[in-house]
Design a protein around this motif. Structure first.
Motif, PDB file in Angstrom:
ATOM      1  N   GLU A 480       0.814  -1.214   0.000  1.00  0.00           N
ATOM      2  CA  GLU A 480       0.000   0.000   0.000  1.00  0.00           C
ATOM      3  C   GLU A 480       0.850   1.268   0.000  1.00  0.00           C
ATOM      4  OE1 GLU A 480      -2.972   0.155   2.985  1.00  0.00           O
ATOM      5  OE2 GLU A 480      -3.917  -1.739   2.409  1.00  0.00           O
ATOM      6  N   ASP A 481       2.020   1.207   0.635  1.00  0.00           N
ATOM      7  CA  ASP A 481       2.862   2.406   0.726  1.00  0.00           C
ATOM      8  C   ASP A 481       3.958   2.440  -0.342  1.00  0.00           C
ATOM      9  OD1 ASP A 481       4.337   0.295   1.644  1.00  0.00           O
ATOM     10  OD2 ASP A 481       5.119   1.309   3.423  1.00  0.00           O
ATOM     11  N   ALA A 482       3.785   1.706  -1.436  1.00  0.00           N
ATOM     12  CA  ALA A 482       4.835   1.600  -2.452  1.00  0.00           C
ATOM     13  C   ALA A 482       4.998   2.882  -3.271  1.00  0.00           C
ATOM     14  CB  ALA A 482       4.551   0.425  -3.387  1.00  0.00           C
ATOM     15  N   HIS A 483       3.940   3.611  -3.494  1.00  0.00           N
ATOM     16  CA  HIS A 483       3.990   4.878  -4.233  1.00  0.00           C
ATOM     17  C   HIS A 483       4.594   4.721  -5.630  1.00  0.00           C
ATOM     18  CE1 HIS A 483       2.741   6.860  -0.600  1.00  0.00           C
ATOM     19  NE2 HIS A 483       3.822   6.524   0.048  1.00  0.00           N
ATOM     20  N   SER A 488      -2.154   7.877 -11.176  1.00  0.00           N
ATOM     21  CA  SER A 488      -3.410   7.879 -10.431  1.00  0.00           C
ATOM     22  C   SER A 488      -4.184   9.180 -10.574  1.00  0.00           C
ATOM     23  CB  SER A 488      -3.146   7.633  -8.935  1.00  0.00           C
ATOM     24  OG  SER A 488      -2.503   6.402  -8.731  1.00  0.00           O
ATOM     25  N   HIS A 489      -3.483  10.307 -10.698  1.00  0.00           N
ATOM     26  CA  HIS A 489      -4.145  11.611 -10.732  1.00  0.00           C
ATOM     27  C   HIS A 489      -3.847  12.367 -12.030  1.00  0.00           C
ATOM     28  CE1 HIS A 489      -5.544  11.453  -6.534  1.00  0.00           C
ATOM     29  NE2 HIS A 489      -4.454  10.737  -6.331  1.00  0.00           N
ATOM     30  N   ASP A 490      -3.654  11.612 -13.112  1.00  0.00           N
ATOM     31  CA  ASP A 490      -3.373  12.254 -14.396  1.00  0.00           C
ATOM     32  C   ASP A 490      -4.539  13.091 -14.904  1.00  0.00           C
ATOM     33  OD1 ASP A 490      -0.903  11.164 -14.348  1.00  0.00           O
ATOM     34  OD2 ASP A 490      -1.128   9.899 -16.119  1.00  0.00           O
ATOM     35  N   THR A 512       2.232  11.345 -11.717  1.00  0.00           N
ATOM     36  CA  THR A 512       1.452  11.374 -10.481  1.00  0.00           C
ATOM     37  C   THR A 512       1.409   9.982  -9.867  1.00  0.00           C
ATOM     38  OG1 THR A 512      -0.664  10.929 -11.605  1.00  0.00           O
ATOM     39  CG2 THR A 512      -0.018  13.240 -11.346  1.00  0.00           C
ATOM     40  N   GLU A 513       1.256   9.966  -8.529  1.00  0.00           N
ATOM     41  CA  GLU A 513       1.113   8.723  -7.777  1.00  0.00           C
ATOM     42  C   GLU A 513      -0.173   8.810  -6.964  1.00  0.00           C
ATOM     43  OE1 GLU A 513       4.754   8.206  -5.541  1.00  0.00           O
ATOM     44  OE2 GLU A 513       5.905   9.143  -7.143  1.00  0.00           O
ATOM     45  N   ASP A 514      -0.359   7.879  -6.045  1.00  0.00           N
ATOM     46  CA  ASP A 514      -1.601   7.869  -5.291  1.00  0.00           C
ATOM     47  C   ASP A 514      -1.799   9.108  -4.446  1.00  0.00           C
ATOM     48  OD1 ASP A 514       0.484   7.219  -3.667  1.00  0.00           O
ATOM     49  OD2 ASP A 514      -0.474   5.491  -2.703  1.00  0.00           O
ATOM     50  N   ASP A 515      -0.702   9.692  -3.918  1.00  0.00           N
ATOM     51  CA  ASP A 515      -0.858  10.844  -3.026  1.00  0.00           C
ATOM     52  C   ASP A 515       0.119  11.975  -3.324  1.00  0.00           C
ATOM     53  OD1 ASP A 515       1.481   9.675  -2.245  1.00  0.00           O
ATOM     54  OD2 ASP A 515       1.072   9.747  -0.098  1.00  0.00           O
ATOM     55  N   ARG A 516       0.749  11.960  -4.495  1.00  0.00           N
ATOM     56  CA  ARG A 516       1.768  12.974  -4.775  1.00  0.00           C
ATOM     57  C   ARG A 516       1.898  13.222  -6.267  1.00  0.00           C
ATOM     58  NH1 ARG A 516       6.602   9.692  -1.983  1.00  0.00           N
ATOM     59  NH2 ARG A 516       4.882   9.224  -0.583  1.00  0.00           N
TER      60      ARG A 516
END
Length: 543
Positions: A480-483, A488-490, A512-516
């Motif tokens: 889950e924390d692999a980033h 994800s947010h393209d 983009t990644e899940d949170d960044r």
């Protein structure tokens, strides 16, 4: 591509081009500039070779290494019905050069290979202009960019040279063009509304691995032990010339046929290593980054880095020399966090203020000075004078004109102000280089999919972990924390979108990644921002 050209291509070269190659050929034949961003081994050279069949005039190919020029000429000569190719370089004798120029002037020679250093000579440009140039191809075009690996200052004159040749279409080709690199290529070469074709940067047959170390001796033993146990031909990259000798000696003592390679060797010694490697007389070359471009050896089975490269651009360029035949290629980075200090040292150098002042004073207040006269007029070594001139041009104090260097209108009028401007610009560049080193550290230390990270760096995201890297094998890439740079947010922040930051100014979204989100800023380099922060504090604005 017209049916007639397809038929001729098949008759002369035996090729069926893929659609992306044909698209670029059509563009340059229509007189449009083009940038071809294609992986190593994907057939970039075929584009200009085929275009030449339909062009009326010479195709100039700017290539950074004599060895690379020779390999390309041999490749053309392997097709008896192909037009003639010649090389113009310092290794040629007077009679050979005269024959080559006669062939160019008569139209017998269609392909003209030369290094950028040759195009700095007025007589070379004059002869080419008289013969008529239909296309200028800049191979290994990342050398044009100071953000790209293997930057060559001599490439800075190409934009001016292209204008002097009558402004024929320009084709720029590279295998590793991140967004800042391709932007600078287009600007440096003065390209006009170029077609940009990027076929993706992924090399699925390459496996990416990183091995962490704490001690220098332990790392050296691990590198030697790994390379001794690997089969086939390979390259070991190290940071310094001294290390090429140390590792090569240890590999020979352990039973591998290995030789050292670095820029300090005599030309004939470098050529001997190059040819021995191509001819399978040796298995392993231990080299600095000076070795690589022009190594047309498809069966390199591994690339091992004993030291961390200065950037992801450099790393991907170097590992791309493995597995060009499409078979499995192993890439291993032996990583020690302390090694990053050496890279920071290399990145921090800038010309001395006194040298900058001397070069600025050597340029007349009115008129120009040829770069070749700069060393004598400034009292500096040629290399130092050239480096200072480039720094002053980069900073906007000087500019390259048709007849040489001149002071920029509206720029500083005294040497002290010019030197201050160049130092401030150099400081900004150092910050960008620091960010590139930080991105290399993130790659080495990530627990996410390494391929996702690499492709995200180049703006070519991968939705799922690749399954062919060490973190995927270890299972950490799916945690889950692999980033992973999975796009994800393209939708909100698409790659290559221009953005504005209140502190760092204009930037370009990379991935983009899940949170960044990762953005490249011209003034600050690569920055990874938490999306929660971006939204709450309005840190990014779409431009």
């Amino acid at each position: 591509m017209h049916k007639e050209l397809r038929t001729r291509t098949a008759d002369v070269f035996g090729w069926d081009l893929h659609p992306e190659q044909e698209t670029v050929v059509d563009a340059v034949l229509a007189g449009r500039d083009a940038v071809a961003l294609m992986p190593t081994g994907s057939g970039k050279s075929a584009i200009y070779q085929v275009a030449a069949l339909a062009l009326d005039g010479a195709v100039v190919v700017v290539s950074p290494l004599v060895a690379l020029q020779e390999d390309q000429v041999v490749g053309i000569e392997d097709h008896p019905d192909a037009p003639r190719a010649v090389t113009i370089n310092a290794t040629r004798g007077r009679r050979e050069l005269d024959e080559a120029w006669d062939a160019v002037a008569s139209g017998e020679a269609k392909y003209v290979f030369l290094a950028p250093e040759q195009l700095a000579k007025d007589e070379v440009v004059d002869k080419l202009r008289e013969a008529g140039v239909a296309l200028v191809t800049v191979d290994e075009a990342h050398c044009v960019s100071s953000w790209g690996h293997d930057f060559r200052p001599d490439y800075l004159v190409l934009g001016e040279v292209i204008e002097r040749l009558g402004r024929p279409p320009v084709l720029a080709m590279t295998a590793t063009g991140s967004t800042p690199v391709r932007t600078e290529i287009i600007e440096r070469l003065g390209m006009r509304d170029p077609l940009v074709v990027a076929t993706g940067f992924d090399r699925p047959n390459l496996r990416f691995e990183v091995v962490r170390h704490t001690g220098e001796d332990e790392k050296r033993e691990a590198v030697v032990e790994q390379v001794v146990g690997l089969e086939g031909a390979g390259i070991v990259y190290v940071a310094t010339r001294a290390e090429t000798l140390v590792y090569a000696d240890e590999l020979v003592e352990s039973g591998r046929r290995a030789k050292a390679y670095h820029a300090g060797l005599k030309v004939r010694d470098r050529e001997r290593v190059h040819h021995d490697f191509l001819d399978n007389e040796i298995d392993v070359v231990v080299a600095t980054s000076a070795f690589g471009m022009g190594i047309d050896k498809p069966d390199v089975r591994f690339v091992v880095h004993a030291d961390v490269p200065e950037s992801v651009d450099a790393y991907y360029q170097e590992v791309g020399r493995a597995g060009r035949d499409g078979d499995v290629g192993l890439t291993t980075l032996h990583y020690r966090a302390e090694d990053l200090g050496l890279r920071r040292f290399f990145a921090s150098g800038s010309p001395r203020p006194a040298s900058l002042r001397a070069v600025f004073d050597a340029v007349p207040a009115e008129g120009t000075i040829a770069r070749s006269d700069l060393a004598e007029r400034s009292g500096l070594a040629a290399r130092t004078a050239g480096r200072c001139a480039n720094a002053l041009v980069e900073a906007g104090a000087l500019e390259d004109g048709e007849h040489g260097l001149r002071r920029r209108r509206g720029g500083p009028t005294d040497a002290a102000a010019a030197a201050d401007l160049a130092k401030a610009h150099a400081k900004e560049r150092e910050e960008v280089e620091e960010s590139r080193i930080a991105m290399m550290r993130r790659f080495a230390e990530t627990t996410g999919c390494r391929r996702q990270f690499l492709l995200g760096y180049f703006g070519d995201e991968l939705a799922e972990p690749c399954g062919n890297c060490d973190t995927c094998s270890a299972g950490t890439a799916t945690a889950e924390d692999a980033h992973g740079a999975d796009g994800s947010h393209d939708a909100e922040w698409p790659p290559e979108a221009p953005v504005e930051h209140p502190q760092w100014g204009r930037g370009t979204v990379m991935s983009t990644e899940d949170d960044r989100v990762t953005v490249f800023f011209e003034s600050a380099g690569y920055r990874t921002l938490g999306l929660a922060d971006v939204e709450e504090r309005h840190l990014l604005e779409r431009v």
